[in-house]
Design an enzyme around this catalytic site. Structure first.
Site: not given
Ligand SMILES: *[C@@H]1O[C@H](CO)[C@@H](O)[C@H](O)[C@H]1NC(C)=O
Ligand SMILES: *[C@@H]1O[C@H](CO)[C@@H](O)[C@H](O)[C@H]1NC(C)=O
Length: 263
Positions: A65, A113, A207
Site C-alpha cells: 500500500h 499487503d 507502514s
C-alpha cells in the site's frame, strides 16, 4: 492530549487509509536496528514516507500500500539512517530499480499487503547496515509473544512524523480480536498485534516496517484504525515466504543482459 485521544478512541471508529502509523514508544538507540530502511516514495506531485527492511544486500521488503498512489511512482531507499533529516555519514541512499507488488494485493481490505524492492546496487554491509532474516513458511508467532516495531512515522495523530527512528514493543494478539474490528481480517495471511492498554501503537509513516520477534522479521506494518491504538494488522511474512524466495531468485535472471525481464 493523550487522555483526550483515549476518550475519543472509545467512540469513533474510522479506518485510516494509506501509509501506516509509533505512539507511546521511545527513540531507538542509534543504529541498533541496522536492517531498517527509510523509503521515500514519489510521483510527479506528492512525496510520502514508509518503512522497510533489508532482507538481502540487494532486497528490501515493505508494504504494497506504500506505493498505492496515482501516476508513475519512484522509490528511493535510505539505509543506515537514524535521523533522516540529517546527512549522516552512515547513510546509503540507493534507488529502487524494480518493485514486486504481490499480484493479489488489494487496496480494499489490505489483502496481501506485501512488496519486494530490488535495489539498483547491493548495499554495503557494515555496522550501520545489515540484513535481517525473516520467518519461514513453518515459523509462527503465538498470541502473547512480545515483538518490536520501529519506524519514522508520526508520534501522535498529527504531523510531523519523527526525524529519528522510534521503536515500540507490541504483543501478538488472538485473531479474534482483529476479526471483531476488521471485517476483512484473514488469519492465514495477517497477524493481529497491539497494546491492549491502548498506549502504544504504530502510526502514519510507519507502514512497511518489520515486526521483529526474537531477532527475526515475522510481520509488516499494514493497517490500523485512525483514532484507535488497538488492535492493528500486520502482514504475515511466513505465508508469503515462497513468493519472496521466488522473486529473490528472479533478481539474478533479470541481471542477465537481453533476458526478457531485464528491463
Ligand atoms: C500523486 O498521487 C496522489 C495520491 O494518489 C494523487 O492525488 C496525485 O494526483 C498524483 N499525482 C500525479 C501527477 O499523478
Ligand atoms: C544476508 O544476506 C546474505 C546474502 O543473501 C545471506 O547469506 C545471509 O544469510 C543474510 N543474513 C541474514 C541475517 O539473513
Amino acid at each position: 492530549m493523550l487522555l483526550l485521544l483515549l476518550l475519543t478512541n472509545a467512540f469513533v471508529l474510522l479506518p485510516w487509509a494509506g501509509a501506516g502509523r509509533i505512539t507511546g514508544g521511545k527513540e531507538a538507540v542509534a543504529h541498533s536496528r541496522p536492517y531498517m530502511a527509510f523509503l521515500k516514495i514519489k510521483n510527479a506531485t506528492n512525496t510520502r514516507r514508509c518503512g522497510g527492511f533489508l532482507i538481502r544486500p540487494d532486497a528490501v521488503l515493505s508494504a504494497a500500500h506504500c506505493v498505492d498512489m496515482k501516476g508513475s511512482v519512484s522509490v528511493t531507499v535510505i539505509l543506515g539512517a537514524h535521523n533522516v533529516s540529517r546527512p549522516e555519514q552512515s547513510q546509503q541512499k540507493i534507488p529502487v530499480v524494480k518493485k514486486f507488488i504481490h499480484p493479489e494485493y488489494s487496496g480494499n481490505g489490505g489483502k496481501n499487503d506485501i512488496m519486494l524492492l530490488k535495489l539498483k546496487k547491493k548495499a554495503e554491509i557494515n555496522e550501520y547496515v545489515r540484513n535481517i532474516s525473516f520467518a519461514k513458511e513453518n515459523e509462527h508467532v503465538r498470541a502473547g509473544d512480545l515483538c518490536t516495531v520501529s519506524g519514522w512515522g508520526r508520534t501522535s495523530l498529527d504531523p510531523p512524523p519523527s526525524d529519528v527512528l522510534m521503536e515500540v514493543e507490541l504483543k501478538v494478539q488472538k485473531a479474534k480480536i482483529c476479526q471483531q474490528v476488521f471485517s476483512n481480517y484473514q488469519p492465514q495471511t495477517m497477524i493481529c498485534v497491539g497494546d491492549e492498554n491502548r498506549k502504544k501503537s504504530t502510526r502514519r509513516g510507519d507502514s512497511g516496517g518489520p515486526l521483529v520477534c526474537n531477532k527475526k522479521a515475522y510481520g509488516i506494518v499494514s493497517r490500523g484504525k485512525k483514532l484507535r491504538f488497538f488492535p492493528e494488522v500486520f502482514t504475515r511474512i511466513s505465508h508469503f515466504e515462497p513468493w519472496i524466495r521466488e522473486k529473490l531468485r528472479s533478481f539474478a535472471i533479470q541481471d542477465i543482459p537481453g533476458s526478457p525481464s531485464s528491463k
